[in-house]
Design an enzyme around this catalytic site. Structure first.
Site, PDB file in Angstrom:
ATOM      1  N   CYS A   1     -12.936  -2.976  -7.623  1.00 34.98           N
ATOM      2  CA  CYS A   1     -11.781  -3.559  -6.925  1.00 34.98           C
ATOM      3  C   CYS A   1     -12.051  -3.748  -5.435  1.00 34.98           C
ATOM      4  O   CYS A   1     -11.744  -4.780  -4.866  1.00 34.98           O
ATOM      5  CB  CYS A   1     -10.558  -2.654  -7.072  1.00 34.98           C
TER       6      CYS A   1
ATOM      7  N   CYS B   1      -3.026  27.524   9.689  1.00 32.46           N
ATOM      8  CA  CYS B   1      -2.268  27.849  10.898  1.00 32.46           C
ATOM      9  C   CYS B   1      -0.925  28.473  10.530  1.00 32.46           C
ATOM     10  O   CYS B   1      -0.497  29.446  11.148  1.00 32.46           O
ATOM     11  CB  CYS B   1      -2.030  26.600  11.752  1.00 32.46           C
TER      12      CYS B   1
END
Lengths: 280, 160
Positions: free
Chosen positions: A99, A241
């Site tokens: 594609c 984090c």
């Protein structure tokens, strides 16, 4: 050591009944207290001229590792991605190349993700788009989150935008997501009660223990992180984090993480894509 | 003793309902069972040791240098020559006892945001008003009352 003058910012407080009394207490005691520079925060956002990639804060050896593709371990993932680009994983025999053509045609794609997914009317990140192609167009199974194949494909597509400026998606739905992401960025969370902004806007360049706090730009993902001894996604880093401030980390693929990424891309608009970056 | 224990737990639970983290002073034995003991802020500090405890400076030093428990050296530096990689987000702890009274040190550890809502420092002994706290940490303060008193006792020795 000198610390710059800071002024207070009013958008980092969660709304809660605690803060009203706290505010009055603060006002009451402000009268008694001598100036305490550390108790205030720096200006809200990083000025354009001071914006910099975490690359700039790294040691020379780590920078060299990233600069040279032969020494950048993330290039192993890219090589795997190149193989996957030509594979036909599903029952309909579709490959990426069938594609999209040669992968170099993907230049600029990663620089403007997350973006609006017109089918669902919601923002989608690059990982989500890869998975969508896998399941909808190739009739193959989605790759597991943080799997080597998924990171390999994301690294390969990211590499095609290396050197290009980050261009946040301009559509209103992505912008609304970025606005939600900004609120999350400024929200104090977790047992340690810290927001992203308090470290990455207010204290970048300083030392948190042994680590130099970076500005937190998403310029290099997926990254090879020395601490991980492997390649990982931005979402993995965000979850790190969150766990670090002892907050409940959003699950992989959560809307909140895509909103945060939308905001980070907006915050880093114009900065140069480094994928695949190396970080300490 | 055994027969008293359930009654004490009931009283503790009752005290928990009645007391908020800011405002009430009376601590006493009941407070020892609460995750966060009540305290009173006055003149920019907390004068009464939390839960009426006497801190131990030796234990306090261990807490201050423990990067998973006290976390202090992630942001602060101090007179700890054996500790590498001390943070620079906050003032050095060296000489803190000559700058701040024990009362003021205690409040800054318990809840620095009570002094300045924008303070970077985590509230070590507050569980109210926090957002999205991870399941493993929910309802628990960073340090217990006893641990806070240990840290206060140790920081009180840092005169130079």
């Amino acid at each position: 050591m000198m610390f710059p003058e800071r002024h207070s910012r009013n958008n980092i407080e969660p709304s809660s009944d605690f803060y009203l009394p706290a505010f009055f207490i603060a006002v009451l005691f402000a009268i008694n207290l001598s100036p305490v520079p550390f108790m205030a925060v720096r200006a809200a956002e990083i000025p354009l001229a001071q914006r910099q990639s975490g690359f700039e804060l790294m040691q020379a050896e780590t920078q060299a590792m990233q600069r040279n593709d032969l020494s950048n371990p993330a290039m192993l993932w890219v090589r795997e991605g190149e193989k996957l680009w030509d594979e036909k994983p599903g029952e309909n025999g579709q490959s990426c190349v069938a594609c999209h053509g040669v992968v170099t045609g993907m230049a600029g794609v990663a620089a403007s993700y997350p973006t609006l997914d017109t089918a669902s009317g919601r923002p989608i990140d690059l990982t989500g788009r890869i998975q969508q192609c896998r399941t909808d167009r190739q009739r193959a199974s989605a790759w597991p989150r943080e799997s080597r194949a998924l990171l390999a494909m994301a690294s390969l597509i990211g590499l095609q935008s290396r050197g290009m400026p980050i261009m946040p998606a301009p559509d209103p739905i992505s912008k609304a997501g970025a606005a939600r992401g900004k609120a999350l960025f400024n929200q104090r969370v977790g047992q340690l009660n810290l927001s992203c902004a308090q470290c990455h806007d207010d204290n970048w360049g300083r030392k948190l223990g042994s680590a130099t706090i970076p500005q937190g730009h998403p310029t290099g993902y997926p990254i090879y992180r020395l601490e991980w001894q492997g390649v990982g996604s931005l979402q993995r880093r965000l979850r790190n984090c969150l766990a670090g401030v002892r907050a409940e980390a959003f699950p992989f693929g959560a809307d909140a993480l895509i909103d945060l990424e939308l905001f980070l891309m907006e915050r880093a608009a114009g900065m140069t894509v480094e994928t695949p970056a190396v970080r300490p | 003793m055994r027969r008293i224990a359930p009654l004490r737990r009931m009283l503790s639970a009752f005290a928990g309902l009645m007391m908020t983290s800011i405002g009430l002073g009376a601590a006493g034995a009941l407070a020892q069972d609460l995750p966060v003991v009540p305290y009173r802020i006055e003149s920019g500090g907390i004068s009464a040791p939390l839960g009426g405890r006497q801190g131990d400076a030796g234990r306090g030093r261990k807490l201050v240098t423990d990067r998973r428990k006290g976390l202090c050296l992630l942001c602060h530096s101090g007179p700890f020559p054996e500790e590498r990689f001390q943070g620079d987000l906050a003032p050095s702890l060296a000489g803190i006892a000559s700058r701040l009274t024990a009362e003021k040190i205690r409040l800054r550890i318990v809840d620095s945001t009570a002094i300045n809502p924008a303070s970077l420092m985590p509230p070590y002994h507050r569980i109210e008003g926090l957002v999205e706290v991870g399941a493993a940490w929910r309802g628990k303060p960073i340090l217990t009352a006893g641990e806070i008193e240990d840290v206060v006792a140790f920081l009180g020795t840092l005169r130079d």
